[in-house]
Design a protein around this motif. Structure first.
Motif, PDB file in Angstrom:
ATOM      1  N   GLN A 226       0.811  -1.209   0.000  1.00  0.00           N
ATOM      2  CA  GLN A 226       0.000   0.000   0.000  1.00  0.00           C
ATOM      3  C   GLN A 226       0.850   1.267   0.000  1.00  0.00           C
ATOM      4  O   GLN A 226       0.306   2.366  -0.130  1.00  0.00           O
ATOM      5  CB  GLN A 226      -0.970  -0.019   1.176  1.00  0.00           C
ATOM      6  N   ALA A 227       2.158   1.130   0.138  1.00  0.00           N
ATOM      7  CA  ALA A 227       3.019   2.305   0.006  1.00  0.00           C
ATOM      8  C   ALA A 227       3.058   2.702  -1.474  1.00  0.00           C
ATOM      9  O   ALA A 227       2.830   1.880  -2.360  1.00  0.00           O
ATOM     10  CB  ALA A 227       4.421   2.002   0.518  1.00  0.00           C
ATOM     11  N   ARG A 228       3.322   3.975  -1.722  1.00  0.00           N
ATOM     12  CA  ARG A 228       3.148   4.485  -3.086  1.00  0.00           C
ATOM     13  C   ARG A 228       4.248   4.044  -4.062  1.00  0.00           C
ATOM     14  O   ARG A 228       4.104   4.245  -5.268  1.00  0.00           O
ATOM     15  CB  ARG A 228       3.009   6.009  -3.060  1.00  0.00           C
ATOM     16  N   ASP A 229       5.340   3.446  -3.565  1.00  0.00           N
ATOM     17  CA  ASP A 229       6.306   2.885  -4.520  1.00  0.00           C
ATOM     18  C   ASP A 229       5.688   1.740  -5.302  1.00  0.00           C
ATOM     19  O   ASP A 229       6.113   1.433  -6.419  1.00  0.00           O
ATOM     20  CB  ASP A 229       7.576   2.404  -3.798  1.00  0.00           C
ATOM     21  N   MET A 230       4.658   1.083  -4.726  1.00  0.00           N
ATOM     22  CA  MET A 230       3.993  -0.035  -5.403  1.00  0.00           C
ATOM     23  C   MET A 230       3.478   0.379  -6.781  1.00  0.00           C
ATOM     24  O   MET A 230       3.576  -0.375  -7.749  1.00  0.00           O
ATOM     25  CB  MET A 230       2.855  -0.547  -4.505  1.00  0.00           C
ATOM     26  N   ARG A 231       2.926   1.598  -6.865  1.00  0.00           N
ATOM     27  CA  ARG A 231       2.383   2.072  -8.147  1.00  0.00           C
ATOM     28  C   ARG A 231       3.468   2.162  -9.208  1.00  0.00           C
ATOM     29  O   ARG A 231       3.265   1.814 -10.370  1.00  0.00           O
ATOM     30  CB  ARG A 231       1.783   3.467  -7.958  1.00  0.00           C
ATOM     31  N   VAL A 232       4.623   2.663  -8.782  1.00  0.00           N
ATOM     32  CA  VAL A 232       5.719   2.861  -9.732  1.00  0.00           C
ATOM     33  C   VAL A 232       6.317   1.508 -10.115  1.00  0.00           C
ATOM     34  O   VAL A 232       6.613   1.254 -11.291  1.00  0.00           O
ATOM     35  CB  VAL A 232       6.772   3.800  -9.122  1.00  0.00           C
ATOM     36  N   ARG A 233       6.496   0.635  -9.126  1.00  0.00           N
ATOM     37  CA  ARG A 233       6.999  -0.723  -9.421  1.00  0.00           C
ATOM     38  C   ARG A 233       6.062  -1.409 -10.426  1.00  0.00           C
ATOM     39  O   ARG A 233       6.517  -2.034 -11.394  1.00  0.00           O
ATOM     40  CB  ARG A 233       7.055  -1.563  -8.141  1.00  0.00           C
ATOM     41  N   TRP A 234       4.763  -1.333 -10.180  1.00  0.00           N
ATOM     42  CA  TRP A 234       3.781  -2.002 -11.037  1.00  0.00           C
ATOM     43  C   TRP A 234       3.859  -1.434 -12.468  1.00  0.00           C
ATOM     44  O   TRP A 234       3.886  -2.195 -13.453  1.00  0.00           O
ATOM     45  CB  TRP A 234       2.383  -1.830 -10.440  1.00  0.00           C
ATOM     46  N   ALA A 235       3.930  -0.121 -12.582  1.00  0.00           N
ATOM     47  CA  ALA A 235       4.017   0.495 -13.916  1.00  0.00           C
ATOM     48  C   ALA A 235       5.279   0.028 -14.637  1.00  0.00           C
ATOM     49  O   ALA A 235       5.240  -0.319 -15.829  1.00  0.00           O
ATOM     50  CB  ALA A 235       4.002   2.016 -13.788  1.00  0.00           C
ATOM     51  N   LEU A 236       6.400  -0.012 -13.933  1.00  0.00           N
ATOM     52  CA  LEU A 236       7.661  -0.437 -14.558  1.00  0.00           C
ATOM     53  C   LEU A 236       7.579  -1.909 -14.976  1.00  0.00           C
ATOM     54  O   LEU A 236       8.090  -2.291 -16.033  1.00  0.00           O
ATOM     55  CB  LEU A 236       8.821  -0.197 -13.591  1.00  0.00           C
ATOM     56  N   GLU A 237       6.919  -2.728 -14.173  1.00  0.00           N
ATOM     57  CA  GLU A 237       6.740  -4.143 -14.530  1.00  0.00           C
ATOM     58  C   GLU A 237       5.810  -4.289 -15.738  1.00  0.00           C
ATOM     59  O   GLU A 237       6.056  -5.135 -16.608  1.00  0.00           O
ATOM     60  CB  GLU A 237       6.181  -4.929 -13.336  1.00  0.00           C
ATOM     61  N   GLU A 238       4.757  -3.482 -15.811  1.00  0.00           N
ATOM     62  CA  GLU A 238       3.825  -3.575 -16.955  1.00  0.00           C
ATOM     63  C   GLU A 238       4.546  -3.284 -18.272  1.00  0.00           C
ATOM     64  O   GLU A 238       4.235  -3.888 -19.295  1.00  0.00           O
ATOM     65  CB  GLU A 238       2.652  -2.590 -16.789  1.00  0.00           C
ATOM     66  N   VAL A 239       5.466  -2.336 -18.259  1.00  0.00           N
ATOM     67  CA  VAL A 239       6.147  -1.962 -19.507  1.00  0.00           C
ATOM     68  C   VAL A 239       7.463  -2.711 -19.681  1.00  0.00           C
ATOM     69  O   VAL A 239       8.163  -2.505 -20.672  1.00  0.00           O
ATOM     70  CB  VAL A 239       6.386  -0.431 -19.602  1.00  0.00           C
ATOM     71  N   GLY A 240       7.820  -3.564 -18.708  1.00  0.00           N
ATOM     72  CA  GLY A 240       9.034  -4.369 -18.843  1.00  0.00           C
ATOM     73  C   GLY A 240      10.328  -3.583 -18.702  1.00  0.00           C
ATOM     74  O   GLY A 240      11.336  -3.912 -19.324  1.00  0.00           O
ATOM     75  N   GLN A 241      10.298  -2.550 -17.850  1.00  0.00           N
ATOM     76  CA  GLN A 241      11.486  -1.715 -17.652  1.00  0.00           C
ATOM     77  C   GLN A 241      12.167  -2.104 -16.332  1.00  0.00           C
ATOM     78  O   GLN A 241      11.576  -1.946 -15.263  1.00  0.00           O
ATOM     79  CB  GLN A 241      11.065  -0.239 -17.623  1.00  0.00           C
ATOM     80  N   PRO A 242      13.410  -2.622 -16.381  1.00  0.00           N
ATOM     81  CA  PRO A 242      14.122  -2.917 -15.121  1.00  0.00           C
ATOM     82  C   PRO A 242      14.362  -1.630 -14.324  1.00  0.00           C
ATOM     83  O   PRO A 242      14.390  -0.538 -14.905  1.00  0.00           O
ATOM     84  CB  PRO A 242      15.457  -3.513 -15.592  1.00  0.00           C
ATOM     85  N   TYR A 243      14.539  -1.763 -13.027  1.00  0.00           N
ATOM     86  CA  TYR A 243      14.771  -0.577 -12.195  1.00  0.00           C
ATOM     87  C   TYR A 243      15.567  -0.964 -10.963  1.00  0.00           C
ATOM     88  O   TYR A 243      15.575  -2.115 -10.546  1.00  0.00           O
ATOM     89  CB  TYR A 243      13.436   0.056 -11.777  1.00  0.00           C
ATOM     90  N   ASP A 244      16.251   0.038 -10.429  1.00  0.00           N
ATOM     91  CA  ASP A 244      16.943  -0.135  -9.159  1.00  0.00           C
ATOM     92  C   ASP A 244      16.117   0.520  -8.057  1.00  0.00           C
ATOM     93  O   ASP A 244      15.346   1.448  -8.315  1.00  0.00           O
ATOM     94  CB  ASP A 244      18.334   0.524  -9.208  1.00  0.00           C
ATOM     95  N   VAL A 245      16.314   0.038  -6.838  1.00  0.00           N
ATOM     96  CA  VAL A 245      15.591   0.595  -5.690  1.00  0.00           C
ATOM     97  C   VAL A 245      16.597   1.057  -4.654  1.00  0.00           C
ATOM     98  O   VAL A 245      17.531   0.316  -4.311  1.00  0.00           O
ATOM     99  CB  VAL A 245      14.644  -0.442  -5.052  1.00  0.00           C
ATOM    100  N   ARG A 246      16.435   2.274  -4.162  1.00  0.00           N
ATOM    101  CA  ARG A 246      17.227   2.741  -3.020  1.00  0.00           C
ATOM    102  C   ARG A 246      16.281   2.867  -1.830  1.00  0.00           C
ATOM    103  O   ARG A 246      15.273   3.592  -1.904  1.00  0.00           O
ATOM    104  CB  ARG A 246      17.884   4.097  -3.330  1.00  0.00           C
ATOM    105  N   LEU A 247      16.583   2.144  -0.771  1.00  0.00           N
ATOM    106  CA  LEU A 247      15.711   2.171   0.406  1.00  0.00           C
ATOM    107  C   LEU A 247      16.094   3.342   1.301  1.00  0.00           C
ATOM    108  O   LEU A 247      17.274   3.636   1.483  1.00  0.00           O
ATOM    109  CB  LEU A 247      15.829   0.854   1.171  1.00  0.00           C
TER     110      LEU A 247
END
Lengths: 216, 216
Positions: free
Chosen positions: A18-39
């Motif tokens: 439910q944190a808002r990074d979920m939206r961005v992760r989901w969008a990147l997964e839908e378009v097949g774009q790899p990404y890095d995460v900084r916690l």
């Protein structure tokens, strides 16, 4: 280099996505774009280095080369504009999908967040019992309107779009409210979003962060 | 034919330019696009004909040929994408301007609307005196953060953009709250927006609707 997003080092929602990074992760997964995460920790979020990226000291942020963005809606739109899969090609349908993004964030999310906040921080206040039904009714009005528009359709306007992605993530905030059960079409709509393989990958990735943090 | 927007037949803000059609009028004035206005009563807004345009029974809507849009943010972005004057040409600056639109609508507006609603409908509730300072403090946090980011600049990110347009209209909702006076840089920023000729034209146009309605 892939883009870098920020997310909670230890999410207050305990990995329920439910944190808002979920939206961005989901969008990147839908378009097949790899990404890095900084916690980032809660303390780091309020420091000048993070505030240079996000003036309001929150997550997510998005960095890609020279570009730094904040606001999950803006980041998802930016991704949707640069990759295929999240916005229709037809110009009018594209504008309507973007309208649903704004509806999710500006019409649905505010009363939903108010209800969630009250359930979280006002439980011990003298006014809680009297005010809770008012907040629930505000959300019910919007869910009823959304349900009527959705009707028997799978998605809000034709094929799945960034508008659905934002709306499903906003509606998921009601998971513990009991309200989704009152609107079976909406509950089914949320379940359709959650069943998408890209959603699952994004969900699992953010859950893995929380699980690792709780172990350490 | 110019696009047609909808606005309140008789605005509850008595022509102070706080209804959301003001944002669309201002955007259309900034880009020099003529427009028609169809006024709707509160009763008409909830009828099926209007709900076909706006699922949540609100104003504004925007119709241009085959396209029908709702949500002021989506309409302003649509206008900004099709005319010059509201978004920078540089791709990164453009994405940042859109991020400020989302920040205005999703980070600033929700606590501001909550405060305004409480001042309007909770005045007689037992909890009003205890809850009001909490709501004010939530807004103060955001105003402080916005003020620090703005610093001595005229606009949020370089030249005036759709991000400033949305932010100024959101901040104007605080006009009667007394809070803007605590943040002189923000008050000056709002005044800069209100001083733009396009703002004045849009403001006068919506005020004329209210004045005519009160006379009849």
């Amino acid at each position: 280099m892939p883009p870098t997003i920020t997310a909670f080092e230890s999410s207050p929602d305990r990995g329920r996505g439910q944190a808002r990074d979920m939206r961005v992760r989901w969008a990147l997964e839908e378009v097949g774009q790899p990404y890095d995460v900084r916690l980032v920790s809660f303390e780091e979020m309020k420091q000048p280095a993070h505030r240079a990226l996000h003036p309001f000291g929150q997550i997510p942020t998005y960095e890609d080369g020279d570009l730094a963005l904040f606001e999950s809606g803006a980041i998802v739109l930016h991704i949707a504009e640069r990759h295929s899969g999240l916005l229709p090609l037809d110009a009018n349908a594209r504008s309507r999908a973007i309208a649903w993004m704004f509806a999710a964030l500006n019409t649905l999310e505010p009363p939903i967040v108010e209800l969630g906040m009250a359930m979280l921080v006002e439980r011990d206040r003298s006014w809680y019992a009297e005010r809770l039904p008012l907040l629930q009714d505000r959300v019910r009005v919007r869910l009823g309107e959304l349900s009527r528009r959705l009707g028997g359709a799978d998605w809000l306007d034709g094929t799945f779009s960034a508008g659905d992605l934002m709306m499903v993530t906003v509606l998921r905030r009601l998971n513990t409210s009991g309200l989704l059960a009152e609107f079976p079409e909406i509950a089914a709509y949320v379940a359709r979003g959650e069943a998408r393989p890209a959603f699952r990958r994004a969900f699992d990735a953010q859950l893995a962060v929380f699980t690792a943090a709780s172990r350490s």
